[in-house]
Design a protein around this motif. Structure first.
Motif, PDB file in Angstrom:
ATOM      1  N   VAL A 241      47.653  19.844  38.054  1.00  0.00           N
ATOM      2  CA  VAL A 241      46.253  19.836  37.614  1.00  0.00           C
ATOM      3  C   VAL A 241      46.097  20.625  36.316  1.00  0.00           C
ATOM      4  O   VAL A 241      45.419  20.185  35.379  1.00  0.00           O
ATOM      5  CB  VAL A 241      45.325  20.409  38.701  1.00  0.00           C
ATOM      6  N   GLU A 242      46.723  21.798  36.253  1.00  0.00           N
ATOM      7  CA  GLU A 242      46.636  22.622  35.040  1.00  0.00           C
ATOM      8  C   GLU A 242      47.230  21.877  33.847  1.00  0.00           C
ATOM      9  O   GLU A 242      46.667  21.908  32.739  1.00  0.00           O
ATOM     10  CB  GLU A 242      47.386  23.940  35.254  1.00  0.00           C
TER      11      GLU A 242
ATOM     12  N   ASP B 255      53.953  21.909  46.657  1.00  0.00           N
ATOM     13  CA  ASP B 255      54.050  23.212  45.991  1.00  0.00           C
ATOM     14  C   ASP B 255      53.583  23.194  44.537  1.00  0.00           C
ATOM     15  O   ASP B 255      53.336  24.261  43.968  1.00  0.00           O
ATOM     16  CB  ASP B 255      55.502  23.714  46.013  1.00  0.00           C
ATOM     17  N   GLU B 256      53.479  22.027  43.928  1.00  0.00           N
ATOM     18  CA  GLU B 256      53.219  21.995  42.495  1.00  0.00           C
ATOM     19  C   GLU B 256      51.942  21.258  42.111  1.00  0.00           C
ATOM     20  O   GLU B 256      51.722  20.957  40.939  1.00  0.00           O
ATOM     21  CB  GLU B 256      54.404  21.371  41.761  1.00  0.00           C
TER      22      GLU B 256
ATOM     23  N   ASP C   7      53.673  11.663  40.354  1.00  0.00           N
ATOM     24  CA  ASP C   7      53.629  12.490  41.552  1.00  0.00           C
ATOM     25  C   ASP C   7      54.160  13.899  41.343  1.00  0.00           C
ATOM     26  O   ASP C   7      53.970  14.762  42.207  1.00  0.00           O
ATOM     27  CB  ASP C   7      54.435  11.819  42.677  1.00  0.00           C
ATOM     28  N   SER C   8      54.828  14.128  40.232  1.00  0.00           N
ATOM     29  CA  SER C   8      55.429  15.439  40.008  1.00  0.00           C
ATOM     30  C   SER C   8      55.811  15.602  38.546  1.00  0.00           C
ATOM     31  O   SER C   8      56.120  14.632  37.854  1.00  0.00           O
ATOM     32  CB  SER C   8      56.679  15.584  40.879  1.00  0.00           C
ATOM     33  N   LEU C   9      55.798  16.859  38.087  1.00  0.00           N
ATOM     34  CA  LEU C   9      56.309  17.173  36.756  1.00  0.00           C
ATOM     35  C   LEU C   9      57.809  17.446  36.795  1.00  0.00           C
ATOM     36  O   LEU C   9      58.427  17.667  35.754  1.00  0.00           O
ATOM     37  CB  LEU C   9      55.564  18.382  36.179  1.00  0.00           C
ATOM     38  N   ASP C  10      58.363  17.448  37.982  1.00  0.00           N
ATOM     39  CA  ASP C  10      59.801  17.540  38.165  1.00  0.00           C
ATOM     40  C   ASP C  10      60.346  16.118  38.199  1.00  0.00           C
ATOM     41  O   ASP C  10      60.063  15.355  39.122  1.00  0.00           O
ATOM     42  CB  ASP C  10      60.107  18.269  39.475  1.00  0.00           C
TER      43      ASP C  10
END
Length: 256
Positions: free
Chosen positions: A167-168, A161-162, A114-117
């Motif tokens: 995706v990138e 926000d991310e 769900d997040s790269l954080d």
């Protein structure tokens, strides 16, 4: 006569050890009444008779990797001619299971991310270390297995926000084949409530900044139009935009 469906989710187990904010399955006390391996194989036979084996089967849960006999069931479905996929949180995706997946013939494995954080992902999934496990599994899987690997992301206020950055990152990661987005809903297995978005237990999940919602979803649609490996059809992303921006009344005019 109705055309048989082309896709089927099989809830192979209701067991899960994560404490996801989007799903309360872990809070329920399930009666131990899971179907046996033999029963699932019998069901797949019936599914084949019904669909002509043209259907895609997605093994889900719970956490499907906790199901005893899972890989034998998948192998049988593959032998019957079904396209097979499975969704996992990857916490138990070690080398042994990776080799079992490869031996089973599974066509696609999807990992929840769900997040790269790491703090955001771990918080949403309710268990420390699950982010690290997912990222490590993505790297290990590609080195030991040739099965297609993708990720699935739940769109919520916590990661809005991310999403473009995610995706990138996916697009540049040659270990991954695609990303699929799922709009947040009332947490699964929570008592049904039409006003769940105002409930203090859940409302932190719901995106409230409409301008940001339009900006982010328009960017995902742009990515998809430009050939990025987003699995959702453009129309589905458009519906997601209307849904998350609270413009559900406009869905009546959308041809799905």
């Amino acid at each position: 006569m109705l055309e048989p469906p082309l896709y089927c989710d099989l809830n192979i187990t209701r067991r899960c050890f994560l404490h996801c904010k989007m799903c309360y399955m872990w809070q329920r006390k399930w009666i131990e009444d899971e179907l046996t391996e033999k029963s699932w194989i019998s069901f797949i036979d019936m599914l084949g008779d019904f669909s002509g084996n043209r259907m895609s089967i997605n093994f889900t849960g719970g956490e499907p990797l906790l199901k005893e006999g899972l890989f034998k069931i998948i192998k049988y479905a593959v032998k019957k001619g079904f396209y097979t996929s499975a969704v996992t949180n990857a916490f138990h995706l070690d080398k042994g299971k990776i080799h079992q997946i490869m031996d089973s013939g599974l066509n696609n494995l999807t990992i929840s991310l769900d997040s790269l954080d790491k703090d955001v992902h771990n918080s949403l999934r309710g268990v420390d270390g699950v982010y690290e496990k997912a990222v490590k599994a993505i790297d290990s899987f590609s080195r030991f297995c040739n099965t297609q690997l993708s990720i699935i992301t739940v769109i919520s206020n916590q990661n809005l926000d991310e999403l473009d950055r995610l995706v990138e990152w996916m697009q540049q990661n040659n270990k991954l084949t695609s990303i699929y987005f799922q709009a947040v809903t009332q947490p699964l297995y929570a008592p049904t409530d039409e006003n769940w978005r105002q409930d203090s237990r859940y409302n932190f999940l719901w995106p409230t900044d409409k301008e940001k919602i339009y900006c982010v979803l328009d960017k995902l649609i742009e990515f998809k139009s430009n050939g990025y490996f987003i699995a959702n059809p453009i129309k589905q992303l458009q519906v997601c935009l209307l849904y998350t921006s609270d413009a559900a009344d406009e869905l009546d005019g959308v041809d799905l």
